[in-house]
Scaffold this active site. Structure first.
Site, PDB file in Angstrom:
ATOM      1  CG  ASP A  11      83.830-100.980 -36.293  1.00  0.00           C
ATOM      2  OD1 ASP A  11      83.675-100.252 -35.297  1.00  0.00           O
ATOM      3  OD2 ASP A  11      84.518-102.019 -36.280  1.00  0.00           O
ATOM      4  CG  ASP A 105      82.658 -98.840 -31.523  1.00  0.00           C
ATOM      5  OD1 ASP A 105      81.823 -99.672 -31.131  1.00  0.00           O
ATOM      6  OD2 ASP A 105      83.876 -99.093 -31.584  1.00  0.00           O
ATOM      7  CD  GLU A 106      80.389-103.404 -33.984  1.00  0.00           C
ATOM      8  OE1 GLU A 106      80.486-103.822 -35.159  1.00  0.00           O
ATOM      9  OE2 GLU A 106      80.854-104.004 -33.011  1.00  0.00           O
TER      10      GLU A 106
END
Length: 469
Positions: A11, A105-106
């Protein structure tokens, strides 16, 4: 459950804000808030410097400004975020063929598919350290927090334990000990409503949830949810890492500065949103069966209405017609602050229902839909805070603020020192939006980010003829 800790969750820390700080040297180490900058905007991401003042994601921008008035408030640059996300996902796929992106983003990574010689705690820890170093280098200085465990549940929770720039590996056999002291909201699917139902029966922590029988959980939260919670409370999660995640819906929504009441105006806005949604569907070579309208009223109550077609479509008029039908079911007389159109039930083929209703939505040009009013509520600021620009004389920079016919620009890029601030007329022909890719090279010099003496900070001491960030 796996016997070895082979599921990794990464993350990126404060992702949007971190990209802005990377590309804007004057903002490094300063509070940055990315999201809607208007009176009804919502925070998408806040840097850790802003979080220290209590700013959080999903908070109204108005409250964020009151908590941290000296922060830089930026509208966001999704082209930049997608570019960085692509770099990160490529790096993850070099590690393993099984990568499941959850958002920009993860992502989850299946280390069992990576062909590692050593999947012990020490072995996967070293893999994670190398990954974090590679990620930091490939993205020009961004950090990611990594969690590794025997399941998706444990890996995702672990990645959040030591943010920012954290690394936590949960040894096999210790999963339940990790979960027991935590609040029940740590378990996926336990939102405010479920948490309140559990609170009413005296359940606040995972340990307390673990003591509840499966039958009791089913009675409190329902059959499907209860059975799932019973397993998750015991760290029993066998969900695999799925390499391809298909989009479930395509939608567009807008929040307006003033409450909208005029029905023709609302219908015109729906037509435009339907056009945007169907354009995205066609670009993705998709179609959908279910059309949904989302309406948030003046009192903040949110209403959704849906209709499902017999066959999928990507036709703009069809989606617009259904959207108009759906909004008629909502009482909008008090005013609308947010409006949205979405299409779900996606398919990669189209077969219009030849025997269905063939009535099509009227063209906006065929009726007085108050085009001037639509333009007034849909147009954004011509110069949004944070956007990349270029001046014929001064070179590349970004918009610091605008208003009263003026735009203030800070001339700096990721590879420079913090730069000077200059103000221009909003119609200055020498100032134009700047596409990415020409100057946005991550810094590689140790002096990058060192402020110059006498250079004003973003959001501080703004010129009188500009609206500060």
């Amino acid at each position: 459950m796996r016997a070895d800790p082979t599921i990794l969750h990464v993350d990126l820390d404060a992702f949007f804000a971190a990209v802005e700080q990377r590309d804007k040297p004057s903002l490094r180490g300063k509070p940055v808030v990315v999201g809607g900058v208007g009176g009804r905007g919502v925070v998408a991401t806040a840097s850790y410097e802003a979080r220290a003042f209590g700013v959080r994601s999903a908070m109204s921008t108005a409250e964020a400004r009151s908590r941290c008035p000296h922060a830089a408030f930026l509208t966001g640059r999704f082209d930049a975020y997608r570019e960085v996300s692509g770099t990160v996902m490529r790096l993850l796929r070099e590690l393993s063929p099984l990568v499941e992106p959850l958002s920009l983003d993860e992502a989850f990574v299946d280390l069992a598919a990576a062909g590692l010689d050593d999947v012990s705690v020490a072995g996967v820890t070293e893999v994670a350290r190398r990954l974090k170093r590679d990620l930091h280098e490939a993205t020009g200085g961004l950090h990611g927090s990594v969690g590794i465990g025997t399941s998706k549940l444990v890996a995702k929770i672990a990645s959040d334990l030591e943010k920012p720039d954290g690394l936590v590996v949960v040894p096999p056999g210790t999963e339940r000990d990790l979960l027991r002291p935590m609040r029940v909201t740590v378990i996926p699917g336990v939102g405010p409503a479920t948490a309140e139902r559990l609170r009413r029966v005296g359940v606040h922590t995972v340990a307390e949830l673990e003591r509840i029988s499966e039958d009791e959980l089913v009675r409190v939260v329902g059959q499907a949810h209860g059975k799932g919670l019973y397993r998750m409370a015991r760290a029993d999660d066998d969900r695999p890492v799925v390499a391809e995640r298909e989009a479930k819906s395509v939608s567009v929504e807008d929040t307006y500065d003033t409450d909208l009441v005029d029905r023709r105006l609302l219908e015109g806005l729906l037509d435009r949103q339907a056009a945007k949604v169907t354009e995205r569907l066609r670009k993705a070579r998709l179609s959908g069966r279910t059309v949904t309208v989302k309406v948030r009223l003046h009192d903040f109550s949110t209403h959704t209405r849906s209709l499902t077609l017999a066959a999928p479509t990507d036709n703009t008029r069809t989606v617009a017609r259904l959207a108009r039908t759906l909004i008629a079911e909502v009482d909008t007389s008090g005013g609308v602050r947010l409006l949205g159109v979405g299409v779900s039930g996606l398919a990669d083929w189209i077969q219009e229902d030849l025997f269905g209703d063939t009535e099509e939505a009227a063209d906006t040009a065929d009726e007085p839909l108050a085009e001037e009013a639509i333009a007034r509520v849909t147009r954004g600021r011509p110069w949004s805070p944070g956007m990349d620009v270029e001046h014929a004389t001064h070179g590349p920079g970004w918009v610091w603020g605008s208003g009263r016919g003026r735009v203030t620009v800070r001339f700096e890029t990721a590879e420079t020192r913090p730069g000077p601030v200059k103000t221009f007329s909003t119609d200055d022909p020498d100032l134009v939006p700047r596409p990415r890719g020409r100057y946005d090279v991550p810094p590689d010099t140790p002096e990058a980010g060192v402020p110059e003496a006498g250079v004003p900070e973003a959001g501080v001491a703004a010129p009188d003829d500009a609206t500060p960030l």
